[in-house]
Design a protein around this motif. Sequence first.
Motif, PDB file in Angstrom:
ATOM      1  N   UNK A   1     147.778 -42.430  48.865  1.00  0.00           N
ATOM      2  CA  UNK A   1     148.598 -41.375  49.946  1.00  0.00           C
ATOM      3  C   UNK A   1     147.476 -40.520  50.659  1.00  0.00           C
ATOM      4  N   UNK A   2     146.365 -40.497  49.349  1.00  0.00           N
ATOM      5  CA  UNK A   2     145.261 -39.111  49.728  1.00  0.00           C
ATOM      6  C   UNK A   2     143.981 -39.939  50.814  1.00  0.00           C
ATOM      7  N   UNK A   3     143.640 -40.997  50.422  1.00  0.00           N
ATOM      8  CA  UNK A   3     143.358 -41.767  50.875  1.00  0.00           C
ATOM      9  C   UNK A   3     143.204 -42.000  52.484  1.00  0.00           C
ATOM     10  N   UNK A   4     145.118 -42.471  53.053  1.00  0.00           N
ATOM     11  CA  UNK A   4     145.028 -42.646  54.478  1.00  0.00           C
ATOM     12  C   UNK A   4     144.954 -41.991  55.026  1.00  0.00           C
ATOM     13  N   UNK A   5     146.153 -40.464  54.237  1.00  0.00           N
ATOM     14  CA  UNK A   5     145.850 -39.286  54.855  1.00  0.00           C
ATOM     15  C   UNK A   5     144.223 -39.170  55.223  1.00  0.00           C
ATOM     16  N   UNK A   6     143.340 -39.361  54.766  1.00  0.00           N
ATOM     17  CA  UNK A   6     142.304 -38.821  54.994  1.00  0.00           C
ATOM     18  C   UNK A   6     142.357 -39.729  56.652  1.00  0.00           C
ATOM     19  N   UNK A   7     142.440 -40.780  56.479  1.00  0.00           N
ATOM     20  CA  UNK A   7     141.137 -41.449  57.483  1.00  0.00           C
ATOM     21  C   UNK A   7     142.374 -40.842  58.567  1.00  0.00           C
TER      22      UNK A   7
END
Length: 722
Positions: A609-615
């Motif tokens: 989730x963190x990776x997608x949110x940062x994008x």
Amino acid sequence: MTPAAARLAAAAALLACAAGCLPNDPYRAADAGKNVYYSTFSEPPKTLDPSVAYTYDAYVLLGLVYEPPLGYHYLKRPYELIPFTAAAVPRAVTRGAFTTYDVRIRPGIRYQPHPCFGHDAGGKPLPLPPAVSLDGLTDLTSLPGQDTRELVAADYVTAIQRLADPTLSPNCPILPTMAKYIVGLEAYAAALRKDLGAERARRRKEGGAFYNPEADERAHPIVLDYGAHPLPGARVVDRHTFRITIHGRYPQILYWLAMPFFSPIPPEALRWYGQGPLRQRNITLDRFPVGTGPYRFKVFNPNREIVLVRNENYHGAKYPAEGAPGDREAGLLVDAGAPLPFIDAIVLKLEREVIPRWIKFQQGWYDASGVPSESFDQVVNFSDTGELSLSKSAAARRYRLESEAELGIRYFAFNMLDDVVGGYSEQRRKLRYAISIAINIEEEIQIFLNGLGLPAQGMLPPGLFGFDGSAAGVNRHVYDWDAKTRAPRRRSLDDARRLLAEAGWPGGRDRNGRQLEIRFANAWNSAEQVAILRWLGQKFDAIGVRLVSETTDYNRFQEKVHQGNFQMLSWGWYADYPDPENFLFLLYGPNGQKLHAGENHSNYDSAEFNRVFEQLETTENSPERGALIRKALAISQRDAPLAWGYHPMSLGLYHAWLRNTKPHSVLNGPVTYYRLDPSLREQSRTAWNRPVVWPLVAGALILVALAFPAVLAVRRRLERVG
């Protein structure tokens, strides 16, 4: 006067009243039929200073007086940013580690008339005339020196500089957030704090042993020199253009440019309000704004009424020419392209109690209202599908009922750090699914919210980019899709019990027969909250789980939250701005409450989730961002750190004579778009407030009858004497 004569006089008075009594009109007779909007406020706003105000009641007023560079389209959904004073929504230009936005302000926009703009023949600001009384002043238009000037880019730079002003009380609430992004703002704030400390030290030294700093600063306020230090993140490019430079990429800065914090501040106003006699009498920007918006304050008497009138210098924005689907059919585009505002004046009366306010709305003295819970069933009906409609009596008065999901969410959070309800294994997920199904949000909405809520399928409410109300957006772990009603349908308790068994708790018990207990931290002490707790316990009982309520005072509850010392809790969030990032950040791992003191109260931390949110956080709205949002929602639905709860709904009731009304969760000052039919209002008020004269007439006839024998006796006596 004889008793008979007194009775005759009383009878005559009653007959006269019966013939000519008027309704209990709370307004001046001279205002009848005028283009004036009437509403209420229940508490005076604590401050109207745009640099520090951060409450709904203040924003309603600030949106009528001030104009940030950007605002929101009144009709379109999802919410869309549009230029207010800006010529266009600025584009981001990223070079290396920085992004710039050049904001071009439309020429020719002028401030409302205000004494701060008054100058003598030599161009110097006019001092306060010594003969003018300032005590009890509620109307600055009575002061001499009323003048205006053009809005320029430097006024917006002053506003950004003022966010860092340490003399503001309270300090600007968004300074820590803006200091992370606007280049140099943190250092600029530190420099102003140093200047303030130096000035106070100088005054203490000169004042001697008996120096009173509070009294001195009331009489001689400290006005800091904003130009004494550079602020590279906010600077003037030319007379009508200013540039904002931020660290990295942060598209959400544009939403902040639509908030009152970024309203223009004329330096003349800061100098004028910095005069000691004004400050001592609380005549400040806190109470008397200076703006370019459609209205200006005429009277500010927070213990009685607030009156706004048209700003005669308003630049004439236009009513929108397009809207959302259904707006044309609803009559919301009849005024397309017409100059704003339509209403000449706004009168807001102090009404602290709900019932008197509601009664006066029913009598037509107020133009719009909410619906008090005591009268809800008398006004609103629900269809079998949950749709709202007016009752027969309300429809007979031609009220108009409008509702919209607010940009907020109420939810139950699982502590993902807990050994029982937390974790990311399939078993732990199934436990959270089972509990989420058991907490029947639809039932909660009907019982405790009068039906005013929309069950949430994830973090995003309607009105945001990325929200999907179709079958594709349903949280399939808790809901099925009902093809007949075309709406989500909560999965059954049998499904919840099966999931609970698969999670290792068949019938709500472990292999040793120990019942599963869930500790619910809360500060629910009111009678209504106790009722919700009792209801919630019943929902857990239905699947064999025991809910243990850990009710404390609010301070102790906050401590539990900060320490991560809970298994479940109830929380809520209302958006600062209408962007998916402002909701999804509540699930971002580095925002975890226990480890990072952030707003992620579930302490959810998924690397995926963190990776997608940062994008998606640094991406502008586009099909690519939409795909990222869908992925983030699917991950969070799968992991179930929250039992998603509901999105609250606003409900507005409007009289037939008020047009162009549409609920809006983020637009400040929607009255700008309203149109009145004063003649229909007068007709309705007259019809609804006709005096009931028959008791008066009956009473008068009784008095006449009582007086008649005495009158007859007097007449006979006179005849005998004659």
